[in-house]
Design a protein around this motif. Structure first.
Motif, mmCIF file in Angstrom:
data_model
loop_
_atom_site.group_PDB
_atom_site.id
_atom_site.type_symbol
_atom_site.label_atom_id
_atom_site.label_comp_id
_atom_site.label_asym_id
_atom_site.label_seq_id
_atom_site.Cartn_x
_atom_site.Cartn_y
_atom_site.Cartn_z
ATOM 1 N N ALA A 21 -4.359 4.366 3.960
ATOM 2 C CA ALA A 21 -4.703 5.852 3.773
ATOM 3 C C ALA A 21 -5.199 6.034 2.302
ATOM 4 O O ALA A 21 -4.798 5.505 1.310
ATOM 5 N N GLY A 22 -6.221 7.127 2.197
ATOM 6 C CA GLY A 22 -6.438 7.286 0.782
ATOM 7 C C GLY A 22 -8.319 7.358 1.035
ATOM 8 O O GLY A 22 -8.973 6.849 1.706
ATOM 9 N N ILE A 23 -8.814 7.994 -0.344
ATOM 10 C CA ILE A 23 -10.078 7.841 -0.345
ATOM 11 C C ILE A 23 -10.552 7.501 -1.754
ATOM 12 O O ILE A 23 -9.651 7.451 -2.547
ATOM 13 N N CYS A 24 -11.889 7.210 -1.926
ATOM 14 C CA CYS A 24 -12.398 6.625 -3.101
ATOM 15 C C CYS A 24 -12.572 7.808 -4.005
ATOM 16 O O CYS A 24 -13.155 8.943 -3.457
ATOM 17 N N SER A 25 -12.223 7.666 -5.184
ATOM 18 C CA SER A 25 -12.336 9.000 -6.173
ATOM 19 C C SER A 25 -13.735 8.826 -6.987
ATOM 20 O O SER A 25 -14.121 10.097 -7.398
ATOM 21 N N ARG A 26 -14.628 7.787 -6.522
ATOM 22 C CA ARG A 26 -16.053 7.882 -6.869
ATOM 23 C C ARG A 26 -17.073 8.167 -5.999
ATOM 24 O O ARG A 26 -17.974 9.093 -6.342
ATOM 25 N N CYS A 27 -16.767 7.905 -4.818
ATOM 26 C CA CYS A 27 -17.845 8.137 -3.791
ATOM 27 C C CYS A 27 -17.419 9.040 -2.853
ATOM 28 O O CYS A 27 -18.167 9.387 -1.817
ATOM 29 N N GLY A 28 -16.056 8.857 -2.423
ATOM 30 C CA GLY A 28 -15.396 9.803 -1.313
ATOM 31 C C GLY A 28 -15.125 8.772 0.092
ATOM 32 O O GLY A 28 -15.003 9.408 0.977
ATOM 33 N N GLY A 29 -15.419 7.628 -0.126
ATOM 34 C CA GLY A 29 -15.353 6.875 1.159
ATOM 35 C C GLY A 29 -13.904 6.178 1.453
ATOM 36 O O GLY A 29 -13.063 6.880 0.720
ATOM 37 N N GLY A 30 -13.513 5.814 2.392
ATOM 38 C CA GLY A 30 -12.307 5.376 2.869
ATOM 39 C C GLY A 30 -11.733 4.094 1.970
ATOM 40 O O GLY A 30 -12.811 3.537 1.457
ATOM 41 N N ALA A 31 -10.575 4.014 1.999
ATOM 42 C CA ALA A 31 -9.938 3.020 1.378
ATOM 43 C C ALA A 31 -9.275 1.700 2.235
ATOM 44 O O ALA A 31 -9.126 1.950 3.514
ATOM 45 N N SER A 32 -9.302 0.669 1.786
ATOM 46 C CA SER A 32 -8.711 -0.401 2.493
ATOM 47 C C SER A 32 -7.999 -1.524 1.637
ATOM 48 O O SER A 32 -8.261 -1.479 0.519
ATOM 49 N N VAL A 33 -6.982 -2.065 2.112
ATOM 50 C CA VAL A 33 -6.112 -3.021 1.498
ATOM 51 C C VAL A 33 -6.762 -4.381 1.696
ATOM 52 O O VAL A 33 -6.775 -4.641 3.036
ATOM 53 N N ALA A 34 -6.798 -4.868 0.809
ATOM 54 C CA ALA A 34 -7.600 -6.376 0.776
ATOM 55 C C ALA A 34 -6.890 -7.532 -0.052
ATOM 56 O O ALA A 34 -6.423 -7.312 -0.958
#
Length: 68
Positions: A21-34
Motif C-alpha cells: 500500500a502506498g504511492i511514490c512521492s516522486r512520480c505517483g506510481g505504486g509501491a512494492s516491498v522487495a
C-alpha cells in the motif's frame, strides 16, 4: 591506483517483490516491498553480499524506504 577504481563494483538486484500500500512521492506510481541483494565484487568475484528489504516504486524504481 587509477585502475583500482574500475576493478571494484557494487551491484543491487531485486530478488523478490510483492505489492504494498502506498504511492511514490516522486512520480505517483505504486509501491512494492522487495527483498534486495547487494553484492560487492572485486575483479568480477563476489567478496561480500548482503540481503535487505526495501520499499520501492514500481514505475521509476526509486527506493522509498530501506529496512537494513
Amino acid at each position: 591506483m587509477v585502475c583500482f577504481c574500475f576493478l571494484v563494483d557494487q551491484t543491487r538486484k531485486v530478488r523478490q517483490s510483492k505489492p504494498a500500500a502506498g504511492i511514490c512521492s516522486r512520480c505517483g506510481g505504486g509501491a512494492s516491498v522487495a527483498d534486495m541483494k547487494t553484492a560487492t565484487r572485486f575483479c568480477y568475484v563476489t567478496i561480500y553480499w548482503k540481503t535487505w528489504r526495501a520499499l520501492i516504486c514500481t514505475f521509476c524504481g526509486s527506493i522509498l524506504r530501506s529496512y537494513r
